[in-house]
Design an enzyme around this catalytic site. Sequence first.
Site, PDB file in Angstrom:
ATOM      1  CB  THR A   1     -20.010 -18.951  -5.254  1.00 58.72           C
ATOM      2  OG1 THR A   1     -21.022 -18.831  -4.688  1.00 58.72           O
ATOM      3  CG2 THR A   1     -18.682 -17.297  -5.096  1.00 58.72           C
TER       4      THR A   1
ATOM      5  CB  CYS B   1      -8.444 -42.528 -12.059  1.00 60.22           C
ATOM      6  SG  CYS B   1      -7.328 -40.969 -12.626  1.00 60.22           S
TER       7      CYS B   1
ATOM      8  CG  ASN C   1      -5.498 -41.913 -18.765  1.00 61.59           C
ATOM      9  OD1 ASN C   1      -6.527 -42.345 -19.086  1.00 61.59           O
ATOM     10  ND2 ASN C   1      -5.497 -42.595 -17.098  1.00 61.59           N
TER      11      ASN C   1
ATOM     12  CB  ALA D   1     -11.267 -34.072 -16.748  1.00 61.13           C
ATOM     13  CB  THR D   2     -14.079 -36.390 -13.003  1.00 61.14           C
ATOM     14  OG1 THR D   2     -12.616 -36.676 -12.711  1.00 61.14           O
ATOM     15  CG2 THR D   2     -15.287 -37.029 -11.826  1.00 61.14           C
TER      16      THR D   2
ATOM     17  CB  SER E   1      -8.019 -31.805 -15.709  1.00 56.18           C
ATOM     18  OG  SER E   1      -9.551 -31.650 -14.373  1.00 56.18           O
TER      19      SER E   1
ATOM     20  CG  HIS F   1      -4.937 -31.734 -11.757  1.00 55.98           C
ATOM     21  ND1 HIS F   1      -4.175 -32.683 -11.561  1.00 55.98           N
ATOM     22  CD2 HIS F   1      -6.228 -31.744 -12.328  1.00 55.98           C
ATOM     23  CE1 HIS F   1      -4.950 -33.564 -12.010  1.00 55.98           C
ATOM     24  NE2 HIS F   1      -6.547 -33.375 -11.836  1.00 55.98           N
TER      25      HIS F   1
ATOM     26  CD  GLN G   1      -3.313 -37.653 -19.133  1.00 57.10           C
ATOM     27  OE1 GLN G   1      -2.479 -37.357 -19.008  1.00 57.10           O
ATOM     28  NE2 GLN G   1      -3.414 -38.017 -18.007  1.00 57.10           N
TER      29      GLN G   1
HETATM   30  N1  PMP Z   1      -9.500 -38.091 -18.733  1.00 58.81           N
HETATM   31  C1  PMP Z   1      -8.658 -38.109 -18.101  1.00 58.81           C
HETATM   32  C2  PMP Z   1      -8.153 -39.415 -19.957  1.00 58.81           C
HETATM   33  C3  PMP Z   1      -7.528 -38.318 -17.165  1.00 58.81           C
HETATM   34  O1  PMP Z   1      -5.980 -38.537 -17.158  1.00 58.81           O
HETATM   35  C4  PMP Z   1      -7.816 -37.142 -15.902  1.00 58.81           C
HETATM   36  C5  PMP Z   1      -7.356 -37.650 -15.198  1.00 58.81           C
HETATM   37  N2  PMP Z   1      -6.630 -38.288 -14.140  1.00 58.81           N
HETATM   38  C6  PMP Z   1      -9.247 -37.539 -15.772  1.00 58.81           C
HETATM   39  C7  PMP Z   1     -10.144 -36.993 -16.724  1.00 58.81           C
HETATM   40  C8  PMP Z   1     -10.014 -36.911 -14.577  1.00 58.81           C
HETATM   41  O2  PMP Z   1      -9.691 -35.442 -14.077  1.00 58.81           O
HETATM   42  P1  PMP Z   1      -9.787 -34.954 -13.353  1.00 58.81           P
HETATM   43  O3  PMP Z   1      -9.328 -36.285 -11.607  1.00 58.81           O
HETATM   44  O4  PMP Z   1      -8.931 -33.762 -12.588  1.00 58.81           O
HETATM   45  O5  PMP Z   1     -11.369 -33.874 -12.646  1.00 58.81           O
END
Ligand code: PMP
Length: 374
Positions: A244, A332, A150, A70-71, A201, A203, A178
């Site tokens: 890739t 984060c 989050n 997601a970042t 994301s 995970h 989230q």
């Molecule tokens: N957006 C939100 C709302 C998140 O909670 C997170 C992860 N904490 C992210 C973006 C970023 O996700 P990632 O670290 O998997 O890139």
Amino acid sequence: MLYLDNSATTQILPAVKEAMLPYLLEEFGNPSSKYYSLAEKASKAVKEAREQVSRLIGCNADEVIFTSGATESNNMIIKGIVDFYGDSNKHIITSKTEHPSVLETCRYLEQKGFRVTYLDVDRYGRIDLVQLANILETPPLLVSIMWGNNEIGSLNQIKEISKLCVEKDVFFHTDATQVIGKVPVDLNQEGFEGVQFLSCSAHKFHGPKGIGVAVIKKDELGLRQKITPLLHGGGQEYDYRSGTLPVHNIVGMGKAAELAFFNLYNNVEKLKTLESYLQDILLDKFGEVIQFNHDSTDKIPGILSVQFQGVNNETLIKTLSPIVAVSTGSACSSTKPSHVLQAIGLSMEEIRSTIRFSLSHLIDKTDLDIFDRL
Ligand code: PMP
């Protein structure tokens, strides 16, 4: 140890691991190669995963762009829109409670000459639609508002924001990281047409780390929104993203998406039950000294943000760490006081006494009885 930090990351499900293993071992082909079976099998696996993810989000398979998470998706979408269209309109609207991957991207763009409005939120972390509508009177280039938060689990009114953006013909991106797997998300549903860009994301819903998606919707004519790619190269992902493809991770995300889609109702019910059980235990045990920061109903199920008055959160987390894993709110930006809790109006003292419990459907109710024994 009881893991209650599922908003930071989740455990891979056994079925996800099983689905991934062949692509880490014997099925190692590059899906962009041609004509031989190793490549074709990899390509087929990526196609299936794209379909699985698209079903979970409610979009077309070819609107799903795989990224590293997601970042990257947030960076790619916001910078990509701004780079492509930013000559004519330099105004972006976002909110004060976004994830750093949105906020820092916006701050970077401010240095490049863009104007960013950071919307206030109410005491539960939701933006005000009237304030947004007023600002939209002079349409900005882009609105980027998270679906769910989050740290405190607040939910924004995405359908209403989407409608406002359609009326004013403004790009709308939502960070849905989230909510996927915890809240029904269906971009094909009426009213959500304005959500042209979405990030998430794997995970966060029991898939692997290092893989995510940027959804880039097509318009009524079937044409994809144009944005400048963040990564230039071979153009593997419909020319929006190069590199890739990590087939094992993509297959893992697909499997996690399939499971999240089929089990959504049960998982949500389980999360709600667990949440109310934990809430009752906490009230029973620490009722005199606790205060909940989150809304009680309109929220992501399974996220509890709790103040333990007079207690330092870092000390409490360390003390609990041999038996329970929790966090102050966000993995984060753990060194700074939470910008989310500041935005909802908490004092520094209240912020320093806040702990986030984030649950998973994998937890058994009886696991939570551990708090009774503390
Ligand atoms: N957006 C939100 C709302 C998140 O909670 C997170 C992860 N904490 C992210 C973006 C970023 O996700 P990632 O670290 O998997 O890139």
